[in-house]
Write an enzyme that holds these catalytic residues in place. Structure first.
Site: not given
Ligand SMILES: NC(=O)c1ccc[n+]([C@@H]2O[C@H](COP(=O)([O-])OP(=O)(O)OC[C@H]3O[C@@H](n4cnc5c(N)ncnc54)[C@H](O)[C@@H]3O)[C@@H](O)[C@H]2O)c1
Length: 245
Positions: A127, A140
């Site tokens: 991130s 985080y």
């Molecule tokens: N959305 C943002 O703004 C953003 C920005 C930077 C980084 N990220 C990173 O991108 C990645 C995906 O995030 P997203 O925004 O798509 O989120 P999201 O919530 O849409 O998807 C995350 C997925 O991870 C799964 N997950 C969570 N905990 C889990 C566990 N204990 N075991 C197995 N699966 C698990 C969830 O079920 C979900 O399907 C994450 O690592 C997040 O930190 C997101």
């Protein structure tokens, strides 16, 4: 592909499937099985908060992939927003396990077969918060900084085997993870929910919009391609200009 049931993970799984990859869709949510079926892939369920479940996931992934997972995407994650003095210790531990220790475990168990084949790709979804901090997100941000350290270290260890290891560092992407933290951000910052995106999420950004999950997926596909063979050990920002300041 961990956490492939939603948001960025889903978009990456769809993009790799379009490129002809047979995708292993992992998630803790059973609903993600439907995505695996739609993509002609395989669904593997595991809770990454449980280290034993992660070890079992690695074994099942190797079996499903015929002995070698060529591309590992460590994507699963979640957010908790709280001042450090109120941060529950169990939530901290869980976040470090899911977003830092589980990626380490999957790399540890999946890299040996990549080394034997002398080709592989590891893509860690960190991130912009792997490079800079914001208040109230201590676990985080610690996990995402650590994931960049893991990326750099493993990249040095496996470079001789045709394996690249990279981190993608997005700013705010339009996903359920972001929608879910709007209420918490409003509470800790003492502002209305309707102002969170503009005043908190986009305040440090030069490009004033959320990133689409497909924009992150396109970059992941590029990193997995042979055109990106010289790119390794790097933290790639897709951050709307956030860290240019
Ligand atoms: N959305 C943002 O703004 C953003 C920005 C930077 C980084 N990220 C990173 O991108 C990645 C995906 O995030 P997203 O925004 O798509 O989120 P999201 O919530 O849409 O998807 C995350 C997925 O991870 C799964 N997950 C969570 N905990 C889990 C566990 N204990 N075991 C197995 N699966 C698990 C969830 O079920 C979900 O399907 C994450 O690592 C997040 O930190 C997101």
């Amino acid at each position: 592909m961990t956490g492939a049931g939603s948001g960025i993970g889903r978009a990456i799984a769809e993009a790799f499937a379009r490129e002809g990859a047979r995708v292993i869709v992992h998630d803790v949510k059973p609903e993600a099985a439907a995505l695996a079926e739609a993509l002609g892939g395989v669904f593997l369920h595991a809770d990454l908060a449980n280290p034993e479940a992660v070890r079992a996931l690695a074994q099942r992934a190797l079996e499903a992939a015929g002995g070698c997972v060529d591309i590992l995407v460590n994507n699963a994650g979640f957010q908790h927003v709280s001042p450090v003095e109120d941060f529950p210790e169990d939530v901290w531990q869980r976040m470090i396990q899911v977003m830092l220790t589980a990626p380490f475990q999957l790399i540890k168990y999946l890299v040996p077969a990549m080394k034997q084949r002398r080709w592989g790709r590891v893509i860690n979804i960190s991130s912009v918060h792997g490079l800079v901090a914001s208040p109230y997100k201590s676990a985080y941000i610690s996990a995402k900084h650590g994931l960049i350290g893991l990326t750099r270290t493993v990249a040095l260890e496996v470079a001789d085997f045709g394996i690249t290891v990279n981190a993608i560092c997005p700013a705010y992407v339009r996903t359920p993870l972001v929608e879910a933290q709007i209420a918490d951000q409003a509470r800790v910052h003492g502002i209305p929910e309707s102002e969170v995106i503009a005043r908190i999420m986009l305040a440090p950004a030069a490009v004033k919009r959320l990133i689409e999950p497909e924009e992150v997926a396109a970059f992941a596909v590029y990193l997995a391609s042979d055109k990106a063979a010289v790119i390794t050990g790097a933290a790639h920002v897709l951050d709307l200009g956030w860290t240019a300041r």
